[in-house]
Structures are given as C-alpha cells and as structure tokens.
Design a protein around this motif. Sequence first.
Motif, PDB file in Angstrom:
ATOM      1  N   GLU A 122     -27.635  14.570  30.621  1.00  0.00           N
ATOM      2  CA  GLU A 122     -26.320  14.060  30.444  1.00  0.00           C
ATOM      3  C   GLU A 122     -26.454  12.175  29.293  1.00  0.00           C
ATOM      4  O   GLU A 122     -25.821  12.222  28.910  1.00  0.00           O
ATOM      5  N   GLN A 123     -26.681  11.437  31.235  1.00  0.00           N
ATOM      6  CA  GLN A 123     -27.188  10.099  30.661  1.00  0.00           C
ATOM      7  C   GLN A 123     -27.866  10.104  29.515  1.00  0.00           C
ATOM      8  O   GLN A 123     -27.108   8.827  28.060  1.00  0.00           O
ATOM      9  N   ALA A 124     -28.729  11.065  28.902  1.00  0.00           N
ATOM     10  CA  ALA A 124     -30.036  10.623  27.536  1.00  0.00           C
ATOM     11  C   ALA A 124     -28.863  10.505  26.446  1.00  0.00           C
ATOM     12  O   ALA A 124     -28.654  10.189  25.619  1.00  0.00           O
ATOM     13  N   ALA A 125     -28.037  11.575  26.397  1.00  0.00           N
ATOM     14  CA  ALA A 125     -27.060  12.352  25.677  1.00  0.00           C
ATOM     15  C   ALA A 125     -26.256  10.767  25.492  1.00  0.00           C
ATOM     16  O   ALA A 125     -25.836  10.848  23.808  1.00  0.00           O
ATOM     17  N   ALA A 126     -25.546  10.182  26.345  1.00  0.00           N
ATOM     18  CA  ALA A 126     -24.080   9.661  27.095  1.00  0.00           C
ATOM     19  C   ALA A 126     -24.766   8.481  26.188  1.00  0.00           C
ATOM     20  O   ALA A 126     -24.662   7.410  25.037  1.00  0.00           O
ATOM     21  N   TYR A 127     -25.529   8.156  26.060  1.00  0.00           N
ATOM     22  CA  TYR A 127     -26.221   6.427  24.970  1.00  0.00           C
ATOM     23  C   TYR A 127     -26.723   7.170  23.645  1.00  0.00           C
ATOM     24  O   TYR A 127     -26.320   5.796  23.137  1.00  0.00           O
ATOM     25  N   ALA A 164     -25.681   5.750  18.552  1.00  0.00           N
ATOM     26  CA  ALA A 164     -24.893   6.272  16.746  1.00  0.00           C
ATOM     27  C   ALA A 164     -24.044   5.751  16.945  1.00  0.00           C
ATOM     28  O   ALA A 164     -23.919   5.620  15.636  1.00  0.00           O
ATOM     29  N   ALA A 165     -23.020   5.660  17.662  1.00  0.00           N
ATOM     30  CA  ALA A 165     -21.310   5.403  17.219  1.00  0.00           C
ATOM     31  C   ALA A 165     -21.677   3.278  17.135  1.00  0.00           C
ATOM     32  O   ALA A 165     -20.648   3.248  16.406  1.00  0.00           O
ATOM     33  N   ALA A 166     -22.196   2.435  17.118  1.00  0.00           N
ATOM     34  CA  ALA A 166     -22.093   0.789  17.577  1.00  0.00           C
ATOM     35  C   ALA A 166     -23.012   0.862  15.783  1.00  0.00           C
ATOM     36  O   ALA A 166     -22.495   0.211  15.439  1.00  0.00           O
ATOM     37  N   ALA A 167     -23.539   2.356  15.530  1.00  0.00           N
ATOM     38  CA  ALA A 167     -24.736   1.683  14.510  1.00  0.00           C
ATOM     39  C   ALA A 167     -24.649   2.067  13.405  1.00  0.00           C
ATOM     40  O   ALA A 167     -24.596   1.825  12.280  1.00  0.00           O
ATOM     41  N   ALA A 168     -23.514   3.050  13.334  1.00  0.00           N
ATOM     42  CA  ALA A 168     -22.921   3.134  12.363  1.00  0.00           C
ATOM     43  C   ALA A 168     -21.697   2.124  11.646  1.00  0.00           C
ATOM     44  O   ALA A 168     -21.456   1.532  12.389  1.00  0.00           O
ATOM     45  N   GLY A 169     -21.326   2.550  10.470  1.00  0.00           N
ATOM     46  CA  GLY A 169     -19.843   1.114   9.782  1.00  0.00           C
ATOM     47  C   GLY A 169     -20.826   0.168   9.414  1.00  0.00           C
ATOM     48  O   GLY A 169     -22.771   0.149   8.737  1.00  0.00           O
ATOM     49  N   PRO A 170     -20.704  -0.591   8.679  1.00  0.00           N
ATOM     50  CA  PRO A 170     -20.998  -1.729   8.538  1.00  0.00           C
ATOM     51  C   PRO A 170     -21.036  -2.634   9.069  1.00  0.00           C
ATOM     52  O   PRO A 170     -22.360  -3.646   8.824  1.00  0.00           O
ATOM     53  N   PHE A 188     -27.560   2.521  28.770  1.00  0.00           N
ATOM     54  CA  PHE A 188     -28.598   2.678  28.957  1.00  0.00           C
ATOM     55  C   PHE A 188     -28.707   2.343  30.298  1.00  0.00           C
ATOM     56  O   PHE A 188     -30.090   2.281  30.751  1.00  0.00           O
ATOM     57  N   ARG A 189     -28.492   1.662  31.714  1.00  0.00           N
ATOM     58  CA  ARG A 189     -28.365   1.282  32.737  1.00  0.00           C
ATOM     59  C   ARG A 189     -28.059   2.348  33.527  1.00  0.00           C
ATOM     60  O   ARG A 189     -29.312   3.024  34.446  1.00  0.00           O
ATOM     61  N   ALA A 190     -27.135   3.836  33.001  1.00  0.00           N
ATOM     62  CA  ALA A 190     -27.013   4.482  33.737  1.00  0.00           C
ATOM     63  C   ALA A 190     -28.033   5.540  33.576  1.00  0.00           C
ATOM     64  O   ALA A 190     -28.844   6.606  34.364  1.00  0.00           O
ATOM     65  N   LEU A 191     -28.885   5.863  32.528  1.00  0.00           N
ATOM     66  CA  LEU A 191     -30.397   6.351  32.105  1.00  0.00           C
ATOM     67  C   LEU A 191     -31.321   6.105  32.712  1.00  0.00           C
ATOM     68  O   LEU A 191     -32.188   6.730  33.172  1.00  0.00           O
ATOM     69  N   ARG A 192     -31.323   5.033  32.563  1.00  0.00           N
ATOM     70  CA  ARG A 192     -32.493   3.626  33.303  1.00  0.00           C
ATOM     71  C   ARG A 192     -32.719   4.185  34.713  1.00  0.00           C
ATOM     72  O   ARG A 192     -33.541   4.640  35.606  1.00  0.00           O
TER      73      ARG A 192
END
Length: 70
Positions: A26-31, A36-42, A54-58
């Motif tokens: 779940e944490q990996a999917a959220a990260y 993906a959303a932050a890298a999308a677009g210009p 990232f902290r939740a996943l770590r």
Amino acid sequence: MSGRGVWLRARARLRRFPALLSGCGEQAAAYGRCVAAAAAGPAELRRDACLEEFRALRDCFARAVGPGPA
C-alpha cells in the motif's frame, strides 16, 4: 580468512526481503502514484515532492525488517 560466510549471510538476508516487504504494498503504491503524478506534465520532478509518501514507505520497510544486529 574467507569471506564466504559473509556472502552466505548476505544472500540469506536478501532472500528474505520479498516476504518481509510484501506487507508494504500500500505504501509502495502510494509513493509510486505520487512520483508518477509529480513527474507528469511539463514540470520537472522536484526533490521532496513525495517526502511524506517516501517516509511512510521507509518506515514500513524498517518495521518489516526489524532491528539490525546490535
């Protein structure tokens, strides 16, 4: 002195990782969604854009692996 024992212990730990970390999906999917959303677009991907995820996943990884040897 042989380094063979060191490599055997390292391989044993690496073999356990998939089972230990399987509970962090779940944490990996959220990260992954955040990156993906932050890298999308210009716009460029910025540092710390997904810091909370990232902290939740770590933290999940750290709980799954447990404390290291003392």
